[in-house]
Design a protein around this motif. Sequence first.
Motif, short mmCIF file in Angstrom:
data_model
loop_
_atom_site.label_atom_id
_atom_site.label_comp_id
_atom_site.label_asym_id
_atom_site.label_seq_id
_atom_site.Cartn_x
_atom_site.Cartn_y
_atom_site.Cartn_z
N UNK A 63 2.92 -0.85 7.47
CA UNK A 63 2.82 -1.63 6.42
C UNK A 63 1.02 -1.44 6.78
N UNK A 64 0.40 -1.38 7.75
CA UNK A 64 -1.23 -1.09 8.01
C UNK A 64 -1.66 0.63 7.10
N UNK A 65 -0.87 1.32 7.57
CA UNK A 65 -1.11 2.95 6.51
C UNK A 65 -0.91 2.72 5.08
N UNK A 66 -0.04 2.18 5.52
CA UNK A 66 0.56 1.95 3.40
C UNK A 66 -0.72 0.92 3.15
N UNK A 117 3.82 3.17 -1.99
CA UNK A 117 2.74 2.58 -2.53
C UNK A 117 3.02 2.59 -3.94
N UNK A 118 3.82 1.27 -5.03
CA UNK A 118 4.20 1.49 -5.84
C UNK A 118 3.25 1.01 -6.70
N UNK A 119 2.05 0.75 -5.73
CA UNK A 119 0.51 -0.07 -6.41
C UNK A 119 0.28 0.49 -7.26
N UNK A 120 0.45 2.57 -7.42
CA UNK A 120 -0.70 3.37 -7.27
C UNK A 120 1.13 4.28 -8.12
N UNK A 121 0.20 4.47 -10.18
CA UNK A 121 1.09 5.60 -10.59
C UNK A 121 1.31 6.62 -10.35
N UNK A 161 -5.82 1.14 -0.30
CA UNK A 161 -7.02 1.31 -0.73
C UNK A 161 -7.72 2.62 -0.84
N UNK A 162 -7.29 3.42 -0.62
CA UNK A 162 -7.92 5.48 -0.48
C UNK A 162 -7.16 5.29 -2.07
N UNK A 163 -6.08 5.36 -2.67
CA UNK A 163 -5.45 6.15 -3.13
C UNK A 163 -4.44 7.05 -3.09
N UNK A 164 -4.27 7.19 -2.58
CA UNK A 164 -3.30 7.90 -1.15
C UNK A 164 -1.88 7.32 -1.95
N UNK A 165 -0.98 8.01 -2.30
CA UNK A 165 0.47 7.58 -2.73
C UNK A 165 1.24 8.27 -1.54
#
Length: 113
Positions: free
Chosen positions: A80-83, A17-21, A88-92
């Motif tokens: 991918x669906x899990x990612x 989830x690289x979109x999340x820091x 969406x939920x902000x879970x890394x």
Amino acid sequence: MINLNDYVLAIEGINFTPALKLDGISINGGYVCDMLSDVMGSAKEGQVWITIMKHLNVIAVASMTGIPAILFAKGIEPEKTVVDKAIEEGIILISSKLSTFDLAGILYKMLHS
């Protein structure tokens, strides 16, 4: 407390989830379990969840319990669906080739050194 980024480096984890820091996320413990109901009842906010389960329900459980990151042991990779739901939920989501035992041990050592 430790920084999640430091832990991910120590376990040679791969961030799905690289979109999340990772920076700025503090970890105060870990929970190791493959039973959703146990995680819901016992995991605490700010802990990393170490598991081999990679289905969509892990995102819902992490979100409900305040778990900021799920760590998949043994190189398990989420679909991918899990990612997408995790972002969406902000879970890394992190995967490491290490065993559950090793991941927990490294986390324990970092938290108590």
